[in-house]
Scaffold this motif. Structure first.
Motif, PDB file in Angstrom:
ATOM      1  N   ASP A   1       0.808  -1.220   0.000  1.00  0.00           N
ATOM      2  CA  ASP A   1       0.000   0.000   0.000  1.00  0.00           C
ATOM      3  C   ASP A   1       0.842   1.272   0.000  1.00  0.00           C
ATOM      4  N   ASP A   2       2.038   1.224   0.561  1.00  0.00           N
ATOM      5  CA  ASP A   2       2.843   2.435   0.676  1.00  0.00           C
ATOM      6  C   ASP A   2       3.801   2.664  -0.495  1.00  0.00           C
ATOM      7  N   ILE A   3       3.739   1.840  -1.529  1.00  0.00           N
ATOM      8  CA  ILE A   3       4.573   2.082  -2.707  1.00  0.00           C
ATOM      9  C   ILE A   3       3.689   2.393  -3.912  1.00  0.00           C
ATOM     10  N   LYS A   4       4.240   3.167  -4.807  1.00  0.00           N
ATOM     11  CA  LYS A   4       3.521   3.508  -6.033  1.00  0.00           C
ATOM     12  C   LYS A   4       3.716   2.371  -7.029  1.00  0.00           C
ATOM     13  N   LYS A   5       2.622   1.792  -7.471  1.00  0.00           N
ATOM     14  CA  LYS A   5       2.705   0.647  -8.371  1.00  0.00           C
ATOM     15  C   LYS A   5       2.761   1.068  -9.841  1.00  0.00           C
ATOM     16  N   TRP A   6       2.103   2.156 -10.179  1.00  0.00           N
ATOM     17  CA  TRP A   6       1.976   2.569 -11.574  1.00  0.00           C
ATOM     18  C   TRP A   6       2.425   4.016 -11.742  1.00  0.00           C
ATOM     19  N   ASP A   7       3.097   4.291 -12.853  1.00  0.00           N
ATOM     20  CA  ASP A   7       3.488   5.669 -13.129  1.00  0.00           C
ATOM     21  C   ASP A   7       2.344   6.403 -13.820  1.00  0.00           C
TER      22      ASP A   7
ATOM     23  N   GLY B   1       0.650   4.730 -16.780  1.00  0.00           N
ATOM     24  CA  GLY B   1       0.025   3.427 -16.577  1.00  0.00           C
ATOM     25  C   GLY B   1       0.985   2.252 -16.631  1.00  0.00           C
ATOM     26  N   ASN B   2       2.284   2.533 -16.588  1.00  0.00           N
ATOM     27  CA  ASN B   2       3.300   1.482 -16.597  1.00  0.00           C
ATOM     28  C   ASN B   2       3.729   1.160 -15.177  1.00  0.00           C
ATOM     29  N   PRO B   3       4.128  -0.089 -14.909  1.00  0.00           N
ATOM     30  CA  PRO B   3       4.588  -0.426 -13.558  1.00  0.00           C
ATOM     31  C   PRO B   3       5.858   0.362 -13.201  1.00  0.00           C
ATOM     32  N   THR B   4       5.938   0.781 -11.945  1.00  0.00           N
ATOM     33  CA  THR B   4       7.136   1.510 -11.505  1.00  0.00           C
ATOM     34  C   THR B   4       8.304   0.541 -11.356  1.00  0.00           C
ATOM     35  N   LYS B   5       9.505   1.091 -11.274  1.00  0.00           N
ATOM     36  CA  LYS B   5      10.704   0.265 -11.136  1.00  0.00           C
ATOM     37  C   LYS B   5      10.647  -0.563  -9.854  1.00  0.00           C
ATOM     38  N   GLU B   6      10.212   0.054  -8.751  1.00  0.00           N
ATOM     39  CA  GLU B   6      10.137  -0.656  -7.464  1.00  0.00           C
ATOM     40  C   GLU B   6       9.126  -1.801  -7.518  1.00  0.00           C
ATOM     41  N   TYR B   7       7.962  -1.544  -8.097  1.00  0.00           N
ATOM     42  CA  TYR B   7       6.935  -2.578  -8.205  1.00  0.00           C
ATOM     43  C   TYR B   7       7.413  -3.710  -9.115  1.00  0.00           C
ATOM     44  N   ASN B   8       8.062  -3.362 -10.218  1.00  0.00           N
ATOM     45  CA  ASN B   8       8.622  -4.371 -11.120  1.00  0.00           C
ATOM     46  C   ASN B   8       9.619  -5.262 -10.389  1.00  0.00           C
ATOM     47  N   GLU B   9      10.444  -4.647  -9.543  1.00  0.00           N
ATOM     48  CA  GLU B   9      11.456  -5.396  -8.795  1.00  0.00           C
ATOM     49  C   GLU B   9      10.804  -6.362  -7.804  1.00  0.00           C
ATOM     50  N   ILE B  10       9.755  -5.913  -7.134  1.00  0.00           N
ATOM     51  CA  ILE B  10       9.028  -6.781  -6.202  1.00  0.00           C
ATOM     52  C   ILE B  10       8.427  -7.970  -6.954  1.00  0.00           C
TER      53      ILE B  10
END
Length: 81
Positions: free
Chosen positions: A39-45, A48-57
């Motif tokens: 919940d505390d990370i941004k998933k999409w820029d 509408g693309n996945p963020t780098k952090e979400y991609n890494e997770i």
């Protein structure tokens, strides 16, 4: 009935339990984006693309998932017949 294709026989109780666990993990994988742990990370820029952090997770999730499946199955292919 679950069937062990690798050993050409009916799946054992242990193999059946492992298959149920694998299915549960696979269904959970589809909803990783809804996890309250994220919940505390941004998933999409903004595009509408996945963020780098979400991609890494997600990449690490897939890596650990594949490792768990490899250990659980011992190379056996369990299917529904």
């Amino acid at each position: 009935m679950l069937y062990n294709e690798t050993k050409n026989r009916k799946a054992t109780a242990n193999e059946t339990a492992k298959r149920i666990l694998i299915d549960a993990i696979q269904s959970r994988q589809e909803f990783i984006g809804e996890s309250f742990f994220l919940d505390d990370i941004k998933k999409w820029d903004d595009n509408g693309n996945p963020t780098k952090e979400y991609n890494e997770i997600c990449r690490h999730f897939d890596k650990h998932f594949d490792s768990i499946i490899d250990r659980l199955t011992n190379g056996d292919r369990i299917t529904i017949k």
